[in-house]
Design an enzyme around this catalytic site. Structure first.
Site, PDB file in Angstrom:
ATOM      1  N   GLU A  97       0.825  -1.210   0.000  1.00  0.00           N
ATOM      2  CA  GLU A  97       0.000   0.000   0.000  1.00  0.00           C
ATOM      3  C   GLU A  97       0.860   1.261   0.000  1.00  0.00           C
ATOM      4  OE1 GLU A  97      -3.062  -0.224   3.075  1.00  0.00           O
ATOM      5  OE2 GLU A  97      -2.851  -2.398   2.990  1.00  0.00           O
ATOM      6  N   CYS A 123       5.517  -7.437   7.273  1.00  0.00           N
ATOM      7  CA  CYS A 123       6.599  -7.009   8.178  1.00  0.00           C
ATOM      8  C   CYS A 123       6.832  -8.105   9.205  1.00  0.00           C
ATOM      9  CB  CYS A 123       6.224  -5.713   8.882  1.00  0.00           C
ATOM     10  SG  CYS A 123       7.545  -5.072   9.945  1.00  0.00           S
ATOM     11  N   CYS A 130      -0.487  -2.895  14.823  1.00  0.00           N
ATOM     12  CA  CYS A 130      -0.263  -2.517  13.426  1.00  0.00           C
ATOM     13  C   CYS A 130      -0.821  -3.593  12.510  1.00  0.00           C
ATOM     14  CB  CYS A 130       1.245  -2.346  13.200  1.00  0.00           C
ATOM     15  SG  CYS A 130       1.719  -2.216  11.471  1.00  0.00           S
ATOM     16  N   GLY A 173       6.115  -2.477   6.264  1.00  0.00           N
ATOM     17  CA  GLY A 173       7.479  -2.985   6.324  1.00  0.00           C
ATOM     18  C   GLY A 173       8.421  -2.184   7.188  1.00  0.00           C
ATOM     19  N   GLU A 174       9.553  -2.803   7.496  1.00  0.00           N
ATOM     20  CA  GLU A 174      10.594  -2.162   8.309  1.00  0.00           C
ATOM     21  C   GLU A 174      11.745  -1.795   7.366  1.00  0.00           C
ATOM     22  OE1 GLU A 174      11.358  -0.808  11.305  1.00  0.00           O
ATOM     23  OE2 GLU A 174      13.240  -0.549  10.252  1.00  0.00           O
ATOM     24  N   SER A 228      10.304   4.756  15.884  1.00  0.00           N
ATOM     25  CA  SER A 228       9.024   4.406  16.499  1.00  0.00           C
ATOM     26  C   SER A 228       9.307   3.855  17.892  1.00  0.00           C
ATOM     27  CB  SER A 228       8.322   3.342  15.660  1.00  0.00           C
ATOM     28  OG  SER A 228       8.030   3.868  14.391  1.00  0.00           O
ATOM     29  N   LEU A 229       9.066   4.664  18.898  1.00  0.00           N
ATOM     30  CA  LEU A 229       9.403   4.231  20.260  1.00  0.00           C
ATOM     31  C   LEU A 229       8.188   3.565  20.921  1.00  0.00           C
ATOM     32  CD1 LEU A 229      12.052   4.318  21.731  1.00  0.00           C
ATOM     33  CD2 LEU A 229      11.352   6.421  22.849  1.00  0.00           C
ATOM     34  N   HIS A 230       7.088   4.283  21.042  1.00  0.00           N
ATOM     35  CA  HIS A 230       5.806   3.777  21.573  1.00  0.00           C
ATOM     36  C   HIS A 230       5.812   3.397  23.049  1.00  0.00           C
ATOM     37  CE1 HIS A 230       4.803   3.884  17.424  1.00  0.00           C
ATOM     38  NE2 HIS A 230       5.392   2.759  17.117  1.00  0.00           N
ATOM     39  N   ASN A 304      -4.657   4.481  15.404  1.00  0.00           N
ATOM     40  CA  ASN A 304      -5.710   4.241  14.413  1.00  0.00           C
ATOM     41  C   ASN A 304      -6.418   2.954  14.788  1.00  0.00           C
ATOM     42  OD1 ASN A 304      -6.322   5.698  11.983  1.00  0.00           O
ATOM     43  ND2 ASN A 304      -4.147   5.528  11.470  1.00  0.00           N
ATOM     44  N   CYS A 347      -1.255   1.902   7.410  1.00  0.00           N
ATOM     45  CA  CYS A 347      -0.897   1.032   6.297  1.00  0.00           C
ATOM     46  C   CYS A 347      -0.986  -0.430   6.678  1.00  0.00           C
ATOM     47  CB  CYS A 347       0.489   1.377   5.783  1.00  0.00           C
ATOM     48  SG  CYS A 347       0.395   2.151   4.180  1.00  0.00           S
TER      49      CYS A 347
HETATM   50  N1  SAH Z   1       8.173  -0.219  10.318  1.00  0.00           N
HETATM   51  C1  SAH Z   1       8.479   1.155  10.452  1.00  0.00           C
HETATM   52  C2  SAH Z   1       7.779   2.035   9.428  1.00  0.00           C
HETATM   53  C3  SAH Z   1       6.367   1.696   9.077  1.00  0.00           C
HETATM   54  S1  SAH Z   1       5.155   1.905  10.354  1.00  0.00           S
HETATM   55  C4  SAH Z   1       8.137   1.634  11.865  1.00  0.00           C
HETATM   56  O1  SAH Z   1       7.507   0.890  12.599  1.00  0.00           O
HETATM   57  O2  SAH Z   1       8.575   2.722  12.208  1.00  0.00           O
HETATM   58  C5  SAH Z   1       4.998   3.676  10.415  1.00  0.00           C
HETATM   59  C6  SAH Z   1       4.446   4.205  11.708  1.00  0.00           C
HETATM   60  O3  SAH Z   1       3.043   3.896  11.844  1.00  0.00           O
HETATM   61  C7  SAH Z   1       5.136   3.618  12.933  1.00  0.00           C
HETATM   62  O4  SAH Z   1       5.460   4.630  13.851  1.00  0.00           O
HETATM   63  C8  SAH Z   1       4.058   2.705  13.450  1.00  0.00           C
HETATM   64  O5  SAH Z   1       4.263   2.400  14.776  1.00  0.00           O
HETATM   65  C9  SAH Z   1       2.799   3.481  13.164  1.00  0.00           C
HETATM   66  N2  SAH Z   1       1.575   2.693  13.272  1.00  0.00           N
HETATM   67  C10 SAH Z   1       1.355   1.414  12.912  1.00  0.00           C
HETATM   68  N3  SAH Z   1       0.083   1.036  13.190  1.00  0.00           N
HETATM   69  C11 SAH Z   1      -0.507   2.115  13.746  1.00  0.00           C
HETATM   70  C12 SAH Z   1      -1.835   2.359  14.274  1.00  0.00           C
HETATM   71  N4  SAH Z   1      -2.753   1.411  14.292  1.00  0.00           N
HETATM   72  N5  SAH Z   1      -2.100   3.587  14.763  1.00  0.00           N
HETATM   73  C13 SAH Z   1      -1.142   4.561  14.754  1.00  0.00           C
HETATM   74  N6  SAH Z   1       0.095   4.390  14.294  1.00  0.00           N
HETATM   75  C14 SAH Z   1       0.419   3.175  13.798  1.00  0.00           C
HETATM   76 FE1  SF4 Z   2       6.372  -3.471  11.160  1.00  0.00          FE
HETATM   77 FE2  SF4 Z   2       6.340  -0.833  11.680  1.00  0.00          FE
HETATM   78 FE3  SF4 Z   2       4.061  -2.267  11.684  1.00  0.00          FE
HETATM   79 FE4  SF4 Z   2       5.842  -2.610  13.636  1.00  0.00          FE
HETATM   80  S1  SF4 Z   2       4.710  -0.728  13.194  1.00  0.00           S
HETATM   81  S2  SF4 Z   2       4.791  -4.238  12.509  1.00  0.00           S
HETATM   82  S3  SF4 Z   2       7.754  -2.379  12.533  1.00  0.00           S
HETATM   83  S4  SF4 Z   2       5.376  -1.885   9.938  1.00  0.00           S
END
Ligand code: SAH
Ligand code: SF4
Length: 399
Positions: A97, A123, A130, A173-174, A228-230, A304, A347
């Site tokens: 996507e 991923c 995610c 993807g990462e 992406s720390l979270h 999301n 995504c």
């Molecule tokens: N894999 C990489 C890049 C793709 S994800 C990463 O994780 O950084 C891009 C961003 O979208 C990341 O910060 C991820 O944590 C965030 N993300 C994924 N699912 C999400 C959701 N349901 N709500 C908000 N952010 C989300």
């Molecule tokens: Fe992969 Fe980024 Fe989604 Fe985590 S947030 S599963 S690293 S795409």
């Protein structure tokens, strides 16, 4: 289905294209004509459209290269047309996507058109909030498959007299686990003779692949790095970003700090706000402790909604209080409005939809496991689950 063996033309390095043209017994200026056709306004998708070339050379191009690797694309509009989500089917049937977001001009900022692109199909990291993480790993994208998402959006914009202003690797993807291809794609997107977008307008987001961050530090600034720390507490981050079991918070933050020091560029941290999970006072304090004194910026993103999780976004007042704690400690912080929920813009959601609904007991077990794991993490217990398969040995470590 097997992947088409012909490389995508947009992923071919200019030196290799020049060598190919020479091997066809053609003058060097033909390479320039081909490059112009691929890159101008998002470029052509078939050799028949390169009118400057003699027919035999067009046929030779078709025999050796694919002019477009994301040709089978389905478009969905959302947010009243402000978000355009593309589902691309690749030559081997994998789905990826990309999302194009339009932001109107505001006082102090010009109109922006930002494209969010994928670096892998699926991923391996498996973050449970995610949609891509739930899908699991498909394969790495080729350089052209990354670049062609951009050309696709650029063509749609060019049709309205618009240009892409920003690219973010925040799709599926990462990126740092497919780093060679991502770097080749960024080089093409950045090169004034190809796509020509300034490095400052390209952001790569990583879930914290420490060897990959170190490799980028050694290369010098190529683009903006987002991490992406979270969660700043290991027990919780083990659950939310499973590769934390391999590269824990302190190592990720130290690598990001070193990257900021060496490149002079600020690190951006992404922090998805999940209600009652990572939005507590203790989490805000832990984040302040981790980042104190750093040249860093924090983006707080309300989660999301994603199917098959027990979680929801934190309420806005909680996010605002979290932001206030960070700002009081001198950490620059913004709250990001999420876009495109109605088209599933986190995504991976469209591709997950296509993958079909898992059996209800599987979904129930997944929800229960996440509730228990996050509750244990909030008590401070570290998970004893293994590092996800696909991360072991896939360190991105090179030279
Ligand atoms: N894999 C990489 C890049 C793709 S994800 C990463 O994780 O950084 C891009 C961003 O979208 C990341 O910060 C991820 O944590 C965030 N993300 C994924 N699912 C999400 C959701 N349901 N709500 C908000 N952010 C989300
Ligand atoms: Fe992969 Fe980024 Fe989604 Fe985590 S947030 S599963 S690293 S795409």
């Amino acid at each position: 289905m097997t992947i088409d063996p012909r490389p995508g033309l947009s992923g071919v390095h200019p030196d290799d294209l020049a060598a190919w043209v020479a091997a066809q017994g053609q003058p060097a200026f033909r390479a320039r004509q081909i490059a112009d056709a691929i890159w101008k306004d998002g470029g052509v998708t078939s050799s028949a459209a390169i009118l400057t070339l003699p027919t035999p050379l067009r046929d030779a191009l078709d025999a050796d290269f694919r002019l477009d690797t994301v040709d089978d694309t389905e478009l969905r509009l959302g947010d009243g047309g402000a978000t355009e989500k593309s589902l691309h089917r690749l030559s081997d049937g994998q789905l990826i996507e990309s999302v194009l977001m339009h932001y109107p001009a505001r006082a102090g900022s010009r109109e922006r058109h930002t494209l969010c692109i994928s670096s892998q199909a699926g991923c391996a990291v498996g973050c449970p909030f995610c949609a891509t993480g739930e899908l699991g790993f498909g394969r790495d994208l080729e350089t052209a498959e990354i670049v062609d998402q951009v050309r696709h959006a650029a063509r749609r914009l060019a049709a309205n007299g618009q240009r892409l202003t920003n690219i973010v690797f925040m799709g599926m993807g990462e990126p740092l686990l497919n780093l060679d291809r991502v770097l080749a794609a960024v080089e093409a997107l950045n090169d004034p003779a190809r796509f020509g977008l300034g490095a400052r307008h390209i952001t790569v987001s990583t879930s914290g692949v420490v060897p990959g961050i170190r490799r980028l530090t050694a290369l010098g600034p190529q683009f903006t790095l987002a991490v992406s720390l979270h969660a700043a507490r290991d027990a919780l981050r083990d659950v939310l970003v499973p590769l934390n079991r391999r590269w824990p918070v302190a190592e990720v933050v130290a690598a990001a700090r070193e990257h900021a020091r060496a490149t002079g560029r600020r690190i951006s941290y992404e922090y998805t706000m999940i209600g009652g999970v990572n939005d507590t006072d203790a989490d805000a304090d832990a984040l302040v402790e981790s980042l104190r004194g750093d040249h860093a910026h924090v983006n707080l993103i309300p989660m999301n909604p994603v199917a098959h999780t027990p979680w929801q976004a934190s309420p806005m007042p909680v996010i605002e209080a979290f932001a206030a704690t960070l700002r009081d400690a001198g950490i620059s912080t913004t709250i990001r409005r999420n876009r495109g929920q109605e088209v599933g813009a986190a995504c991976g959601q469209l591709a997950a939809e296509r993958a079909g609904e898992p059996a209800p007991p599987v979904v129930a077990r997944r929800r229960e496991r996440l509730v228990m794991a996050s509750a244990a993490a909030l008590r401070g217990d570290r998970s004893d689950e293994p590092v996800p398969a696909g991360i072991v040995g896939a360190s991105g470590e090179q030279g």
